[in-house]
Design a protein around this motif. Structure first.
Motif, PDB file in Angstrom:
ATOM      1  N   ALA A  77       0.825  -1.207   0.000  1.00  0.00           N
ATOM      2  CA  ALA A  77       0.000   0.000   0.000  1.00  0.00           C
ATOM      3  C   ALA A  77       0.863   1.262   0.000  1.00  0.00           C
ATOM      4  O   ALA A  77       0.621   2.199  -0.767  1.00  0.00           O
ATOM      5  CB  ALA A  77      -0.933  -0.001   1.212  1.00  0.00           C
ATOM      6  N   LYS A 119      -0.881  -9.210  -4.797  1.00  0.00           N
ATOM      7  CA  LYS A 119      -1.286  -7.833  -4.498  1.00  0.00           C
ATOM      8  C   LYS A 119      -0.763  -6.908  -5.602  1.00  0.00           C
ATOM      9  O   LYS A 119       0.430  -6.890  -5.904  1.00  0.00           O
ATOM     10  CB  LYS A 119      -0.743  -7.407  -3.131  1.00  0.00           C
ATOM     11  CG  LYS A 119      -1.257  -8.258  -1.978  1.00  0.00           C
ATOM     12  CD  LYS A 119      -0.706  -7.778  -0.646  1.00  0.00           C
ATOM     13  CE  LYS A 119       0.783  -8.046  -0.513  1.00  0.00           C
ATOM     14  NZ  LYS A 119       1.085  -9.506  -0.393  1.00  0.00           N
ATOM     15  N   LYS A 159      -6.171  -2.420   3.369  1.00  0.00           N
ATOM     16  CA  LYS A 159      -7.228  -2.609   2.376  1.00  0.00           C
ATOM     17  C   LYS A 159      -7.817  -1.276   1.933  1.00  0.00           C
ATOM     18  O   LYS A 159      -8.031  -1.042   0.732  1.00  0.00           O
ATOM     19  CB  LYS A 159      -8.318  -3.509   2.956  1.00  0.00           C
ATOM     20  CG  LYS A 159      -9.476  -3.789   2.007  1.00  0.00           C
ATOM     21  CD  LYS A 159     -10.491  -4.716   2.667  1.00  0.00           C
ATOM     22  CE  LYS A 159     -11.681  -4.976   1.755  1.00  0.00           C
ATOM     23  NZ  LYS A 159     -12.685  -5.875   2.412  1.00  0.00           N
ATOM     24  N   GLU A 160      -8.052  -0.383   2.881  1.00  0.00           N
ATOM     25  CA  GLU A 160      -8.651   0.906   2.554  1.00  0.00           C
ATOM     26  C   GLU A 160      -7.652   1.813   1.843  1.00  0.00           C
ATOM     27  O   GLU A 160      -8.025   2.582   0.948  1.00  0.00           O
ATOM     28  CB  GLU A 160      -9.183   1.576   3.819  1.00  0.00           C
ATOM     29  CG  GLU A 160     -10.351   0.832   4.441  1.00  0.00           C
ATOM     30  CD  GLU A 160     -10.971   1.573   5.613  1.00  0.00           C
ATOM     31  OE1 GLU A 160     -10.609   2.749   5.833  1.00  0.00           O
ATOM     32  OE2 GLU A 160     -11.820   0.992   6.301  1.00  0.00           O
ATOM     33  N   ILE A 219      -5.248   0.822  -0.138  1.00  0.00           N
ATOM     34  CA  ILE A 219      -5.140   0.303  -1.498  1.00  0.00           C
ATOM     35  C   ILE A 219      -6.334   0.752  -2.347  1.00  0.00           C
ATOM     36  O   ILE A 219      -6.206   1.036  -3.543  1.00  0.00           O
ATOM     37  CB  ILE A 219      -5.032  -1.230  -1.473  1.00  0.00           C
ATOM     38  CG1 ILE A 219      -3.675  -1.647  -0.883  1.00  0.00           C
ATOM     39  CG2 ILE A 219      -5.193  -1.823  -2.869  1.00  0.00           C
ATOM     40  CD1 ILE A 219      -3.543  -3.127  -0.608  1.00  0.00           C
ATOM     41  N   GLN A 220      -7.506   0.864  -1.713  1.00  0.00           N
ATOM     42  CA  GLN A 220      -8.714   1.298  -2.418  1.00  0.00           C
ATOM     43  C   GLN A 220      -8.759   2.807  -2.632  1.00  0.00           C
ATOM     44  O   GLN A 220      -9.645   3.317  -3.314  1.00  0.00           O
ATOM     45  CB  GLN A 220      -9.960   0.859  -1.644  1.00  0.00           C
ATOM     46  CG  GLN A 220     -10.162  -0.647  -1.598  1.00  0.00           C
ATOM     47  CD  GLN A 220     -11.291  -1.055  -0.664  1.00  0.00           C
ATOM     48  OE1 GLN A 220     -11.752  -0.259   0.165  1.00  0.00           O
ATOM     49  NE2 GLN A 220     -11.736  -2.303  -0.795  1.00  0.00           N
ATOM     50  N   GLY A 221      -7.800   3.527  -2.044  1.00  0.00           N
ATOM     51  CA  GLY A 221      -7.757   4.973  -2.203  1.00  0.00           C
ATOM     52  C   GLY A 221      -8.754   5.722  -1.345  1.00  0.00           C
ATOM     53  O   GLY A 221      -9.089   6.885  -1.632  1.00  0.00           O
ATOM     54  N   GLN A 222      -9.228   5.101  -0.275  1.00  0.00           N
ATOM     55  CA  GLN A 222     -10.163   5.775   0.616  1.00  0.00           C
ATOM     56  C   GLN A 222      -9.438   6.814   1.485  1.00  0.00           C
ATOM     57  O   GLN A 222      -8.257   6.651   1.784  1.00  0.00           O
ATOM     58  CB  GLN A 222     -10.872   4.746   1.487  1.00  0.00           C
ATOM     59  CG  GLN A 222     -11.755   3.785   0.702  1.00  0.00           C
ATOM     60  CD  GLN A 222     -12.613   2.922   1.598  1.00  0.00           C
ATOM     61  OE1 GLN A 222     -12.973   3.317   2.697  1.00  0.00           O
ATOM     62  NE2 GLN A 222     -12.957   1.728   1.132  1.00  0.00           N
ATOM     63  N   ASP A 247     -11.138  -6.108   9.225  1.00  0.00           N
ATOM     64  CA  ASP A 247      -9.915  -6.160   8.434  1.00  0.00           C
ATOM     65  C   ASP A 247      -8.663  -6.068   9.295  1.00  0.00           C
ATOM     66  O   ASP A 247      -7.547  -6.184   8.786  1.00  0.00           O
ATOM     67  CB  ASP A 247      -9.896  -5.030   7.397  1.00  0.00           C
ATOM     68  CG  ASP A 247     -10.976  -5.196   6.342  1.00  0.00           C
ATOM     69  OD1 ASP A 247     -11.206  -6.342   5.913  1.00  0.00           O
ATOM     70  OD2 ASP A 247     -11.595  -4.192   5.943  1.00  0.00           O
TER      71      ASP A 247
END
Length: 352
Positions: A23, A56, A158-159, A161-164, A270
């Motif tokens: 990430a 990943k 996880k977040e 990586i999602q760009g949140q 998570d």
């Protein structure tokens, strides 16, 4: 060298390609040239050929190497994203190639032991502060690097990586390290704060993992939000006292690395530490849980170390002490909860 490019161009280095390392590498690659270090040649080949690390996804511009000398020569700035269980070994591997001009920022939320040859936690049992090292202290002890910092906060991989939207804190005794970390990582969706109390920030990120395991256990038992609120608030008090005893500032516990990360990991499926507690409450053994996890839950080792540290002090940390009994002495979670409910807390806040 197993790398796609051998130019002498200075790039940003990331050591470790687990979930968090991946990430951070992707975030750095938005504005910088990035090279990552992976120990296994097959992972390096996967990154350079398929732009992924053990499945990943990595930015297509990111290169990989499995040679510490290579990444140290090409990078003045290195981000160490290694689990605490392997942190000391990796730092020692890199030590011959690190120089005072290197700037190192780590993102590891764990502790290491500073013991004599042949000693183990089982033989020592009681630890004083000098026998417990944060990851920045490991780097300073094992290398000639001086400008060291850490990255901590509510940063679920996880977040990210999602760009949140998210935020973190870069902590260091050196303002240059903080400014470089902010320059490299800050974006419209990622805020980066600074803190000069690196020990306090590291300890906050470490200690909240204990409370996250307990929060997962509460969820696994099917208990409600009132119980979770009780745990988080009492857990924060416990973090304050432990951090203070280990040399950290109380203020850092109230920042992103402390209460920010605490709230996040105590509410997220998570979180690996939360997952450990949840599965324990559902009847799985610690051995079964660890065998099923791809990455380390840092809170387990932290419980062991803090329990040994408590033996040398008059400090009581009832959540940590009872969680130790659940993890390693077969105490039923329901019994631990009953004990905590009956524990004679008489003052709500006793540190301000």
């Amino acid at each position: 060298m197993d790398s796609k490019n051998s130019s002498n161009e200075k790039v940003i280095g990331v050591v470790g390609v687990g979930s968090f390392g991946t990430a951070i590498a992707n975030m750095l690659a938005e504005k910088n040239n990035v090279i990552v270090y992976a120990r296994k040649k097959e992972v390096v080949h996967e990154i350079n050929s398929n732009h992924s690390a053990q499945g990943k996804k990595l930015d297509s511009s990111i290169l990989a190497t499995n040679e510490p000398k290579d990444i140290c020569e090409r990078c003045d700035i290195l981000f160490f994203m290694i689990p605490s269980s392997g942190f000391l070994e990796v730092v020692r591997t890199f030590a011959p190639f690190l120089f005072p001009y290197h700037l190192i920022i780590h993102g590891t939320k764990g502790l290491s032991l500073n013991l004599k040859p042949g000693e183990t936690l089982d033989t020592v049992k009681r630890l004083n502060r000098n026998q417990i090292l944060t990851m920045s202290e490991v780097i300073l002890q094992e290398t000639v690097a001086v400008r060291v910092g850490c990255l901590a906060g509510p940063n679920l991989s996880k977040e990210l990586i999602q760009g949140q939207p998210a935020a973190t804190v870069i902590a260091s005794k050196y303002n240059e390290v903080i400014l470089e970390g902010q320059r490299l990582l800050r974006s419209e969706k990622f805020q980066v704060y600074g803190n000069s109390d690196i020990i306090g920030v590291e300890l906050s990120g470490v200690l909240k993992n204990i409370i996250a395991i307990a929060a997962g256990a509460l969820a696994g038992l099917g208990l409600g939000e009132n119980a979770k609120g009780l745990l988080i608030s009492r857990g924060m008090v416990e973090m304050v006292h432990l951090s203070n005893a280990l040399g950290g500032s109380v203020k850092s516990v109230f920042g992103l690395a402390g209460i920010g990360d605490l709230v996040t990991t105590c509410n997220s499926v998570d979180s690996r530490n939360y997952t450990v507690g949840y599965k324990l409450a559902k009847g799985e053994s610690l051995e079964e849980i660890l065998a099923s996890m791809d990455e380390v839950a840092e809170g387990i080792n932290t419980v062991l170390i803090i329990k040994a540290f408590l033996e040398t002090t008059g400090l009581r940390a009832p959540i940590t002490e009872n969680l130790y009994k659940v993890l390693f002495e077969d105490l039923e979670i329901e019994e631990a909860l009953q004990f905590l409910m009956k524990y004679p807390f008489s003052v709500d806040v006793d540190f301000v």
